[in-house]
Enzyme design. Structure first.
Site, PDB file in Angstrom:
ATOM      1  CD  GLU A  76      -2.806   1.460   0.635  1.00 34.93           C
ATOM      2  OE1 GLU A  76      -2.474   1.650  -0.553  1.00 34.93           O
ATOM      3  OE2 GLU A  76      -3.976   1.562   1.037  1.00 34.93           O
ATOM      4  CG  ASP A  77      -0.906   4.808  -1.535  1.00 33.35           C
ATOM      5  OD1 ASP A  77      -1.566   4.208  -0.664  1.00 33.35           O
ATOM      6  OD2 ASP A  77      -1.428   5.615  -2.335  1.00 33.35           O
ATOM      7  CG  ASP A 132      -4.877   9.798   6.741  1.00 28.74           C
ATOM      8  OD1 ASP A 132      -4.569  10.088   7.898  1.00 28.74           O
ATOM      9  OD2 ASP A 132      -5.483  10.585   6.005  1.00 28.74           O
ATOM     10  NE  ARG A 191      -3.252   7.817  -9.802  1.00 24.44           N
ATOM     11  CZ  ARG A 191      -3.691   7.425  -8.611  1.00 24.44           C
ATOM     12  NH1 ARG A 191      -2.849   7.092  -7.674  1.00 24.44           N
ATOM     13  NH2 ARG A 191      -4.990   7.382  -8.360  1.00 24.44           N
ATOM     14  CG  PHE A 206      -3.524  15.380   0.614  1.00 21.63           C
ATOM     15  CD1 PHE A 206      -4.405  14.438   1.134  1.00 21.63           C
ATOM     16  CD2 PHE A 206      -3.235  15.344  -0.746  1.00 21.63           C
ATOM     17  CE1 PHE A 206      -5.004  13.489   0.312  1.00 21.63           C
ATOM     18  CE2 PHE A 206      -3.832  14.405  -1.569  1.00 21.63           C
ATOM     19  CZ  PHE A 206      -4.720  13.473  -1.039  1.00 21.63           C
TER      20      PHE A 206
HETATM   21  N1  LIG Z   1      -2.414  11.110  -2.223  1.00 23.21           N
HETATM   22  C1  LIG Z   1      -2.701  10.880  -0.949  1.00 23.21           C
HETATM   23  N2  LIG Z   1      -3.549   9.863  -0.627  1.00 23.21           N
HETATM   24  C2  LIG Z   1      -3.813   9.675   0.676  1.00 23.21           C
HETATM   25  C3  LIG Z   1      -3.243  10.467   1.688  1.00 23.21           C
HETATM   26  N3  LIG Z   1      -3.690  10.028   2.883  1.00 23.21           N
HETATM   27  C4  LIG Z   1      -4.497   8.998   2.613  1.00 23.21           C
HETATM   28  N4  LIG Z   1      -4.581   8.765   1.292  1.00 23.21           N
HETATM   29  C5  LIG Z   1      -5.382   7.736   0.584  1.00 23.21           C
HETATM   30  O1  LIG Z   1      -6.236   7.091   1.508  1.00 23.21           O
HETATM   31  C6  LIG Z   1      -5.856   5.750   1.738  1.00 23.21           C
HETATM   32  C7  LIG Z   1      -5.627   5.482   3.193  1.00 23.21           C
HETATM   33  O2  LIG Z   1      -6.457   6.248   4.016  1.00 23.21           O
HETATM   34  P1  LIG Z   1      -7.006   5.711   5.427  1.00 23.21           P
HETATM   35  O3  LIG Z   1      -7.479   6.959   6.117  1.00 23.21           O
HETATM   36  O4  LIG Z   1      -8.136   4.785   5.160  1.00 23.21           O
HETATM   37  O5  LIG Z   1      -5.872   5.057   6.151  1.00 23.21           O
HETATM   38  C8  LIG Z   1      -4.561   5.540   0.992  1.00 23.21           C
HETATM   39  O6  LIG Z   1      -4.574   4.283   0.366  1.00 23.21           O
HETATM   40  C9  LIG Z   1      -4.543   6.652  -0.019  1.00 23.21           C
HETATM   41  O7  LIG Z   1      -5.095   6.193  -1.207  1.00 23.21           O
HETATM   42  C10 LIG Z   1      -2.334  11.529   1.300  1.00 23.21           C
HETATM   43  O8  LIG Z   1      -1.762  12.287   2.122  1.00 23.21           O
HETATM   44  N5  LIG Z   1      -2.102  11.660  -0.011  1.00 23.21           N
HETATM   45 MG   LIG Z   2      -3.720   3.677  -1.348  1.00 26.52          MG
END
Ligand SMILES: Nc1nc2c(ncn2[C@@H]2O[C@H](COP(=O)(O)O)[C@@H](O)[C@H]2O)c(=O)[nH]1
Ligand SMILES: [Mg+2]
Length: 219
Positions: A133-134, A137, A199, A186
Site C-alpha cells: 500500500e502507498d 492515514d 502520479r 496531504f
Molecule cells: N495522495 C494521498 N492519498 C492519501 C493520503 N492520505 C491517505 N490517502 C489515501 O487514503 C488511503 C488510506 O487512508 P485511510 O485513512 O483509510 O488510512 C490511501 O490508500 C490513499 O489512497 C495523502 O496524504 N495523499
Molecule cells: Mg492507497
C-alpha cells in the site's frame, strides 16, 4: 531513534527540501509546498525493506498484493528489489503478484470505501499474502481490506506501506513493513494522487493551497 523502531520518522517541523533543488515537472511547480522525500531516498529505503522481507520469509513463497492505484510504484519498485536479492543471495522468495483496487479519497477528504478485486481472490487461500500500500492515514482502508482478505483464508497476511501518517489522538494501524512516518499533511507524487494528478511526479511532495484549488474536483 529507538533500535526497535523499524521506520524513518519525519518530524512535524521537518520541511524537506526547496522545490528548486530538484527537477519538478513545470506543470506542478506552482502547486507544491516542498519536496518531503526525494526519489533517491525512497529508492534506498525500499531496498532495505526488500531485504527485511526476504529475511523474514526465507524460502517461503509470497503473493504480493498491490493496492491500486496509489501503491503501484512502491509495488513495482519493491518487487524489483526483492527479485534482485533473489538473484544474488543464499535466501530467495518465490513471488506471485495480484492486484486489488481501493478508492476512498476525493480531493483531500476520505469518503466511502470501495474495494474491487481485479481477479477473483479465492486463489489466495493458503498463500502468504503481502499487501503493498502507498500510505496509511486513519487506517480505515487497511482494516477494511484485511477483513475482506481474511474471508479468502490465506495462510498469512503481512502489510507493507511506504508511508504512514502521524495522527495524534487516534491509534493508527502500524504495518509490518513501513518506510516513513510523515506529518499529517496531504502528500502527492510517487503514484500518490490528488484527484488523479501528481502520479507523474517522482518525489513525494506536500501539495499547497494553489494546487488544491487548481486540481479540485469541484469545478
Ligand atoms: N495522495 C494521498 N492519498 C492519501 C493520503 N492520505 C491517505 N490517502 C489515501 O487514503 C488511503 C488510506 O487512508 P485511510 O485513512 O483509510 O488510512 C490511501 O490508500 C490513499 O489512497 C495523502 O496524504 N495523499
Ligand atoms: Mg492507497
Amino acid at each position: 531513534m529507538a533500535s526497535s523502531q523499524k521506520y524513518i520518522v519525519l518530524d512535524d517541523d521537518y520541511t524537506g527540501y526547496p522545490l528548486d533543488m530538484f527537477c519538478i515537472p513545470k506543470h506542478y511547480e506552482d502547486s507544491l509546498e516542498h519536496v518531503l522525500i526525494p526519489a533517491g531516498l525512497i529508492d534506498d529505503r525500499i531496498e532495505r525493506l526488500a531485504r527485511d522481507i526476504i529475511q523474514d520469509f526465507r524460502n517461503e513463497a509470497l503473493t504480493g498484493l498491490c493496492v491500486l492505484k496509489g501503491g503501484y510504484k512502491f509495488f513495482t519498485d519493491l518487487l524489483d528489489k526483492i527479485k534482485a536479492l533473489n538473484r544474488n543471495s543464499e535466501e530467495s522468495v518465490p513471488l506471485a503478484v495480484d492486484f486489488i483496487r481501493v478508492k476512498s479519497y476525493t480531493d483531500t477528504t476520505s469518503g466511502e470505501l470501495q474495494v474491487t478485486g481485479i481477479d477473483n481472490l479465492d486463489h489466495l487461500k493458503g498463500k502468504n499474502v503481502l499487501i503493498v500500500e502507498d500510505i496509511i492515514d486513519t487506517g480505515k482502508t487497511m482494516k477494511r481490506l484485511l477483513d475482506v482478505l481474511q474471508k479468502h483464508n490465506p495462510k498469512s497476511i503481512k502489510v507493507a506501506s511506504l508511508l504512514t501518517k502521524r495522527r495524534p489522538g487516534i491509534g493508527v494501524y502500524k504495518p509490518d513493513y513501513m518506510g516513513f512516518e510523515v506529518p499529517n499533511k496531504f502528500v502527492v507524487g510517487y503514484a500518490l494522487d490528488y484527484n488523479e494528478y501528481f502520479r507523474d511526479l517522482s518525489h513525494i511532495c506536500v501539495i499547497n493551497q494553489s494546487g488544491i484549488e487548481k486540481y479540485t474536483s469541484k469545478k
